[in-house]
Enzyme design. Structure first.
Site, mmCIF file in Angstrom:
data_model
loop_
_atom_site.group_PDB
_atom_site.id
_atom_site.type_symbol
_atom_site.label_atom_id
_atom_site.label_comp_id
_atom_site.label_asym_id
_atom_site.label_seq_id
_atom_site.Cartn_x
_atom_site.Cartn_y
_atom_site.Cartn_z
ATOM 1 N N ASP A 177 59.700 70.084 53.256
ATOM 2 C CA ASP A 177 59.804 71.535 53.320
ATOM 3 C C ASP A 177 58.348 71.959 53.493
ATOM 4 O O ASP A 177 57.569 71.905 52.540
ATOM 5 C CB ASP A 177 60.383 72.112 52.037
ATOM 6 N N HIS A 178 57.976 72.333 54.701
ATOM 7 C CA HIS A 178 56.537 72.467 54.947
ATOM 8 C C HIS A 178 55.903 73.606 54.142
ATOM 9 O O HIS A 178 54.697 73.629 53.959
ATOM 10 C CB HIS A 178 56.229 72.590 56.444
ATOM 11 N N HIS A 240 62.775 77.321 52.331
ATOM 12 C CA HIS A 240 61.459 77.856 51.967
ATOM 13 C C HIS A 240 61.522 78.943 50.880
ATOM 14 O O HIS A 240 60.766 78.908 49.920
ATOM 15 C CB HIS A 240 60.761 78.433 53.198
HETATM 16 C C1 BG6 Z 1 60.698 76.898 60.058
HETATM 17 C C2 BG6 Z 1 61.795 77.665 60.725
HETATM 18 O O1 BG6 Z 1 61.211 76.098 59.032
HETATM 19 O O2 BG6 Z 1 59.750 77.796 59.521
HETATM 20 C C3 BG6 Z 1 61.251 78.581 61.788
HETATM 21 O O3 BG6 Z 1 62.721 76.770 61.314
HETATM 22 C C4 BG6 Z 1 60.158 79.453 61.233
HETATM 23 O O4 BG6 Z 1 62.280 79.386 62.348
HETATM 24 C C5 BG6 Z 1 59.116 78.619 60.490
HETATM 25 O O5 BG6 Z 1 59.534 80.122 62.316
HETATM 26 C C6 BG6 Z 1 58.112 79.491 59.777
HETATM 27 O O6 BG6 Z 1 57.072 78.691 59.276
HETATM 28 P P1 BG6 Z 1 55.615 79.279 59.059
HETATM 29 O O7 BG6 Z 1 54.836 78.151 58.460
HETATM 30 O O8 BG6 Z 1 55.099 79.702 60.398
HETATM 31 O O9 BG6 Z 1 55.778 80.443 58.136
#
Ligand code: BG6
Length: 489
Positions: A177-178, A240
């Site tokens: 989960d980045h 997230h």
């Molecule tokens: C991803 C989603 O997990 O997170 C995308 O699949 C989204 O739709 C992205 O744009 C958002 O990540 P960040 O790091 O740019 O907030």
């Protein structure tokens, strides 16, 4: 393990994620000497690329995201490409030889990281073939790193999990989960548990509500096909947003070990009140962007985007009110909202404290502002504490003041990318910032009952303009509780 030696096998190495995130992150680990000479990356994919072509691709990806990279030739010489058919056992046997040779060449003690950055329908097949053909049977460790989506609801996630668990044990699986790799998301725990002034107030007696906003200005771009089946609830909330809620709400762990932290997060998710049927309307709002203007440009609505149905019922925006029914949080709403094509790209958490018992002062005739603690996740990283102070000049007037800490403002400090930290953690065997299966299962079951209800109702879409902060109903969600969204810019 602080100097990990491993072969990293990337499934989906010709894809977008590898190019945008994985190659630059591995480069930064190399540049920062987190990995030494003893590493190799094998890209596998359907296309018939050569090593040279693959290396060119890797170099391009790094040059386009890192300023003046050094030692690119040396770095990219550690990269190999292997054409691959995920359903064909002989592909795995060939790969096994490749990995064995790389172990010898780079002095790697049989450590393997299998990184699945491709269409999820093959995750199970790949995992079971890796085991069946003996690729996980080495002197060293084997780990599986797996990208989202982890299923599209609880039953499909369970099925996927059972498939990969046949080949890998839970402690070998790293579910990405980045958001958990973002510097300021990792800072939530530190702010809470390393400061005497917050934790004593961090409960229903002193906090009136918590607001989490993760807005994006981009639309669905070229991901219509995926997004049509997903929507904002599955794409952002299930993972997230709920992860951030868990970090904000969890009890202090008894130690900073992976198991202790995860078990505190799981307890929060078990206390998350399940919302279903008609009551979904009282707690959740969905939206879909229509046309609108941004920076003087006219933008199309979601239904006009590529690979999107022209009567699509898919939500590109979600706002919700989450209740955590435990001793600490009873009665405190956690409001969340996320959406595409909103006014700004921003992720912020606002902790609103309760009003003081009696107002002695005035702010130019108005009541005092409540104290807020704002945690800025992105694009700016930092914290702001909103206080009230005396207005110069006398009288009983106050003015709101802000105490700011900016994490990424100091010149020269370049906070590491989320992926860089997560890849390093998985190489070191630290699974703390990855999602345990129990967390995945609990958050799917929360999200499923909401999407099940939504599927029975046709939404009145589009209901917010591109470039706005979402539908009106999302404001009402807070207003009926006597609150409002704090501005995020
Ligand atoms: C991803 C989603 O997990 O997170 C995308 O699949 C989204 O739709 C992205 O744009 C958002 O990540 P960040 O790091 O740019 O907030």
């Amino acid at each position: 393990e602080h100097n990990p030696k491993a072969v990293i096998v990337i499934f989906g190495a010709t894809g977008d994620l590898a190019k945008r995130k994985l190659f630059p992150s591995i480069y930064r680990l190399f540049q920062n000497k987190k990995i030494g000479r003893e590493f190799s990356v094998v890209g596998v994919g359907r296309r018939a690329w050569t090593n040279d072509f693959f290396r060119e691709n890797v170099k391009e990806s790094i040059e386009s995201s890192i300023h003046a990279p050094e030692a690119l030739e040396e770095f990219s010489s550690h990269f190999y490409y292997h054409p691959f058919d995920v359903t064909n056992p002989s592909s795995y046997l060939e790969l096994k030889d490749v990995l064995h040779n790389l172990d010898q060449k780079y002095d790697i003690p049989g450590n393997r990281m299998f990184y699945l950055a491709m269409a999820p329908e093959f995750f199970g097949t790949i995992a079971s073939n890796l085991k069946k053909e003996g690729l996980t049977d080495t002197q060293g460790w084997s780990r599986l790193v797996i990208e989202k989506p982890f299923g599209h609801d609880l039953p499909s996630a369970e099925q996927l999990n059972n498939e990969i668990r046949e080949a890998f044990s839970e402690d070998q699986i790293y579910r990405i989960d980045h958001y958990l790799g973002k510097e300021m998301v990792q800072n939530i725990e530190v702010i809470r548990f390393a400061n005497a002034i917050f934790e004593p107030l961090w409960n229903s007696r002193f906090i009136s509500n918590i607001q989490i906003t993760s807005s994006e200005s981009l639309g669905v771009e070229d991901r219509g096909r995926y997004y049509e089946k997903s929507g904002a609830l599955r794409d952002m909330v299930q993972n997230h947003l709920i992860q951030m809620v868990a970090l904000l709400a969890m009890e202090p762990p008894i130690k900073l070990t992976t198991n202790e932290i995860r078990s505190e997060k799981v307890k929060v998710l078990r206390a998350l009140r399940s919302i279903s049927g008609g009551e979904v309307n009282d707690f959740f709002v969905r939206g879909q962007y229509g046309t609108g203007q941004m920076n003087g440009k006219e933008l199309p609505g979601y239904r006009e985007e590529n690979n999107v149905d022209d009567i699509s019922n898919t939500e590109t925006y979600v706002a919700g009110k989450l209740m955590i029914d435990n001793f600490r949080w009873a009665g405190v709403p956690f409001y969340i909202r996320t959406g595409k094509r909103m006014a700004a790209k921003s992720t912020k958490i606002v902790v609103q404290f309760k009003d003081i018992p009696m107002n002695l002062y005035y702010r130019d005739g108005e009541n005092l502002d409540p104290n807020l603690l704002v945690i800025h996740i992105q694009p700016d990283e930092g914290i702001t504490l909103h206080l009230n102070a005396k207005k110069s000049g006398g009288g009983i007037f106050t003015q709101p003041i802000k105490m700011d800490y900016c994490n990424n403002c100091i010149d020269g400090i370049n906070t590491p990318e989320a992926y860089e930290k997560l890849i390093y953690d998985s190489l070191c065997g630290d699974a703390t910032n990855f999602t345990h299966w129990d967390e995945v299962a609990l958050s799917w079951s929360f999200v499923d009952s909401i999407s099940e209800y939504w599927q029975t109702q046709i939404a009145d879409f589009p209901n917010y303009a591109s470039g706005s902060m979402g539908p009106k109903a999302a404001d009402m969600l807070l207003e009926k509780d006597g609150f409002h969204w704090w501005p995020i810019t």
